[in-house]
Design a protein around this motif. Structure first.
Motif, short mmCIF file in Angstrom:
data_model
loop_
_atom_site.label_atom_id
_atom_site.label_comp_id
_atom_site.label_asym_id
_atom_site.label_seq_id
_atom_site.Cartn_x
_atom_site.Cartn_y
_atom_site.Cartn_z
N VAL A 239 50.09 54.47 44.15
CA VAL A 239 51.48 54.55 44.62
C VAL A 239 51.99 55.98 44.52
O VAL A 239 52.60 56.51 45.46
N ILE A 240 51.75 56.63 43.38
CA ILE A 240 52.20 58.02 43.19
C ILE A 240 51.52 58.95 44.19
O ILE A 240 52.16 59.82 44.78
N ASP A 241 50.22 58.74 44.40
CA ASP A 241 49.52 59.56 45.39
C ASP A 241 50.13 59.39 46.78
O ASP A 241 50.30 60.37 47.52
N GLY A 242 50.45 58.15 47.13
CA GLY A 242 51.06 57.91 48.43
C GLY A 242 52.41 58.60 48.56
O GLY A 242 52.73 59.17 49.62
N LEU A 243 53.21 58.57 47.49
CA LEU A 243 54.50 59.24 47.51
C LEU A 243 54.33 60.75 47.65
O LEU A 243 55.07 61.42 48.37
N ILE A 244 53.33 61.30 46.95
CA ILE A 244 53.06 62.73 47.04
C ILE A 244 52.71 63.13 48.47
O ILE A 244 53.25 64.09 49.02
N VAL A 245 51.80 62.38 49.08
CA VAL A 245 51.40 62.68 50.45
C VAL A 245 52.59 62.58 51.40
O VAL A 245 52.80 63.46 52.24
N ASP A 246 53.40 61.53 51.25
CA ASP A 246 54.57 61.37 52.11
C ASP A 246 55.55 62.53 51.95
O ASP A 246 56.08 63.06 52.94
N CYS A 247 55.81 62.93 50.70
CA CYS A 247 56.76 64.00 50.43
C CYS A 247 56.26 65.34 50.98
O CYS A 247 57.02 66.10 51.58
N VAL A 248 54.98 65.63 50.76
CA VAL A 248 54.42 66.90 51.24
C VAL A 248 54.48 66.97 52.76
O VAL A 248 54.87 67.99 53.34
#
Length: 259
Positions: free
Chosen positions: A183-192
């Protein structure tokens, strides 16, 4: 090299020793604008020191660190601060301020580094909390009232609140279960992607490295020994990288015994 070909981050010959221990021994690394680079390597190989050198938390002994073609190590005072103000950082353990509410944590950089009013910073903090899947009401809580996954989300919100051009992630999935890590990885990718930022992440998590990274590099004995597509990290063809990524006991990497 034309401006269009200039890497967002260009590191050459970076060296840093602590006493007799040479941690970085001539690191060369390019990170193209708008891409995510994952740096892997064993514990104590200098991954965090590399980020701290770019952030200005550690002064390197030699080498250059260029951002948009400008060596930030040659800058002084406000010019250096301005260059580094474009960097957002997600620390390994979140590094949230226990004495502040979640909202004040997220707003901290906006007030301290970007001179935003407290009211405007709080408004932005609530909006950014929403971007990482947290309700505005979470802003009234203290970090100690949150789970580990929620603390990571708050730390990510703080890192992206100023919409930085460059983002660093230090072991973003440490201490999280596999699902929350994804979930955190997905949020990171989305934010970047939403911000169009250039990112560097350091991690031991091979699944995370492939989710986050466009490209990957391995730091070993103070140098980058391999660099390529993150999707190829488990099939690099490099015996050192292969031993590390597959967790093999036998191979060219030998654990040093402390006496």
């Amino acid at each position: 090299m034309s401006l269009a070909d200039t890497p967002k981050i260009r590191i050459r010959g970076l060296r840093k020793a602590f006493g007799s221990k040479q941690v970085l021994d001539g690191v060369d690394l390019d990170v193209a604008a708008g891409t995510s680079m994952v740096v892997i390597g064993g514990s104590g190989t200098g991954k965090s020191v590399l980020l701290k050198c770019i952030l200005g938390l550690v002064e390197p002994d030699a080498g250059s660190i260029e951002i948009d073609g400008q060596d930030i190590l040659k800058l002084r005072g406000r010019a250096r601060q301005a260059a580094r103000a474009e960097i957002g950082m997600l620390f390994q353990n979140g590094a949230l301020f226990d004495s502040m509410t979640v909202r004040d944590n997220v707003a901290f950089g906006l007030v301290a580094r970007h001179q935003a009013s407290r009211s405007a910073a709080h408004h932005k903090a609530d909006a950014v909390l929403g971007q990482v899947g947290l309700a505005p009401s979470v802003g009234d809580l203290s970090p100690s009232e949150l789970s580990g996954g929620m603390q990571k989300r708050v730390a990510l919100a703080r890192a992206i609140a100023s919409e930085p051009a460059i983002m660093f992630f230090d072991e973003p999935t440490t201490g999280l279960d596999p699902i929350m890590g994804a979930v955190i990885d997905g949020l990171i990718v989305d934010c970047v992607k939403r911000l169009g930022s250039t990112a560097i992440a350091i991690t031991h998590d091979m699944a995370s490295s492939q989710r986050i990274g466009d490209r990957a590099a391995m730091l070993h004995k103070g140098r980058i020994i391999w660099e390529g597509p993150a999707a190829a990290i488990l099939d690099s063809g490099n015996p050192v990288v292969d031993q590390f990524t597959h967790g093999r006991r036998e191979g060219p990497i030998q654990m040093e015994l402390r006496r």
